[in-house]
Design a protein around this motif. Structure first.
Motif: not given
Length: 475
Positions: A199-205, A207-208
């Motif tokens: 998991q990430a705090t923010f999905i920029k794109s 592709g991430q």
């Protein structure tokens, strides 16, 4: 003991029917229910969110049921298309068409009411996967509409959706689709575990998200296939693969993949098999041209002039006479110029990019020859290489081909044909070793499957080479 045939029969217990209907769709996340009370009897609505219009469901079905004082269920609803079925299989088939299933306690039948959704949104044409005779409908940036496009083409209860929300600061919706009867559930579980544990705090794109699913981050070859065509996505699902869709992206990610999947186009399956086979072979030849043509030219001019006919030797000598750079520097200069023009054409507005192509192709190409910076033969070689690489359907594979050509050019300038042979040996070793979710990337050549090689290279007619979808999947 309950048999499979008995599971399709409707019971007097509403909870049993609801549970069996959920099992018909393998507990897919797009199956929803809504309980209500009609004349003191408990009832429930079951529907598929991807093919059902929720506004129509609420206004024309749920509201009349809640406001009804008396009368039969069929008389309460102001809808023409009403069907009563007596088995769960027919009910599931109706729900796949966008109908809502109404279940009542102590009633041994199910009422199907039409609440199908109509795509009123503008669905664009695929920009990167255009076809002559195939469908001209492409995905959009809305994940809900994309799921509807898939369900319109694949009305099958075995199609399972799994919904995820990634990113704690800005939640992003992700949908995983697969056919539970042909897909490898180990691959599905591995993808789900990867999505949930990284998991990430923010999905920029998007592709991430897809970068996390790569089996080898150091490989130059693409390990996922991106498509903006719903019909291609459905074909991959029927062959046992998994489709991943991210909200805000007009592409579906297909995995696992093999090397030869990147050279198949939608038109291959819409034309006669002779034409499809010819163009598929043409793409394989274009790969070899895109990778090896500049390297072969550099090796011949630098080390192996003796392999050419004498007339061609004189012609090459004349074109190289006033050029101050060696062939490797010529090729690098022209490839860098070509990549700069391509990158500029992508970033500029469409009204200006066409002008840039004319200026780059005519003015720069002719003037570098007049300035004796490169030879005319090198212009022809680089032009053929560019055209060959652009004939590959997959954008990611085109980029990989262009990047692979650089180290092979260096090897050819140092060791000639020996360097090219050594480079291709390393290349095939890497392809043979690479895997995507346990599927060999260079299948069917590694492991070697002679029966599958023919269908991979040739678009054979159905009468000659048939088979079930489960037999054609890459596993």
């Amino acid at each position: 003991m309950e048999t499979e045939q008995d599971s399709f029969l409707i019971s007097d217990e509403m909870e049993t029917n609801i549970r069996n209907l959920f099992q018909c769709f393998h507990s897919s996340d797009d199956v929803r229910s809504r309980d209500f009370t009609l004349h003191g009897s408990q009832g429930s609505l079951l529907y598929l969110t991807t093919v059902t219009d929720t506004d129509k469901l609420q206004a024309n079905i749920l509201r009349p049921l809640l406001q009804a004082k008396e009368g039969r269920l069929e008389d309460v609803l102001p809808i023409l298309d009403i069907e009563v079925v007596t088995d769960l299989k027919a009910a599931a088939a109706g729900m796949l068409q966008g109908k809502c299933a109404i279940l009542l306690q102590q009633r041994a039948d199910i009422v199907l009411v039409d609440a199908s959704a109509n795509l009123v949104h503008s669905v664009g044409e695929p920009q990167n996967e255009q076809t002559v005779r195939g469908s001209h409908v492409g995905f959009v940036d809305d994940i809900t509409i994309n799921a509807q496009l898939i369900h319109q083409r694949l009305k099958n209860a075995n199609l399972v959706e799994r919904h995820f929300t990634l990113g704690s600061e800005s939640p992003t919706n992700v949908t995983l689709l697969y056919m539970c009867d042909v897909a490898d559930m180990n691959v599905v579980d591995e993808i789900i575990a990867n999505l949930l544990t990284n998991q990430a705090t923010f999905i920029k794109s998007p592709g991430q998200i897809t970068d996390r699913l790569e089996s080898s981050h150091f490989s130059i070859f693409p390990q996922m296939l991106f498509t903006e065509r719903p019909d291609s996505t459905v074909a991959h699902l029927m062959e046992g693969r998994v489709a991943l869709m991210v909200d805000g992206s007009s592409f579906a990610t297909i995995l696992p993949v093999t090397f030869f999947m990147f050279f198949q186009a939608a038109d291959d399956f819409n034309v006669r098999w002779w034409n499809g086979t010819f163009f598929r072979f043409l793409r394989f030849i274009s790969v070899m041209i895109g990778i090896a043509l500049p390297s072969v030219y550099i090796a011949i001019v630098s080390n192996h002039f003796d392999v050419l006919p004498i007339d061609l030797v004189f012609s090459l000598k004349a074109s190289l006479e006033n050029v101050p750079f060696n062939p490797f520097m010529e090729a690098m200069f022209m490839i860098i110029v070509l990549e700069l023009l391509r990158e500029a054409a992508i970033r500029l507005p469409k009204s200006i990019s066409s002008t840039l192509s004319i200026v780059g192709g005519l003015v720069i190409g002719s003037e570098v020859v007049n300035a004796n910076l490169v030879s005319t033969t090198m212009i022809v070689v680089i032009s053929l290489t560019a055209v060959a690489s652009f004939s590959v359907p997959s954008h990611e594979m085109r980029l990989a081909i262009r990047l692979i050509s650089f180290p092979i050019m260096i090897a050819s300038s140092l060791m000639g044909f020996v360097g090219i042979s050594f480079s291709f040996s390393l290349l095939f070793m890497h392809l043979s070793k690479l895997e995507t979710f346990g599927v060999p990337y260079f299948y069917p050549f590694m492991p070697f499957k002679p029966k599958r090689i023919l269908s991979t290279l040739i678009q054979l007619p159905k009468r000659i080479f048939g088979g079930k979808a489960s037999d054609r999947r890459a596993s």
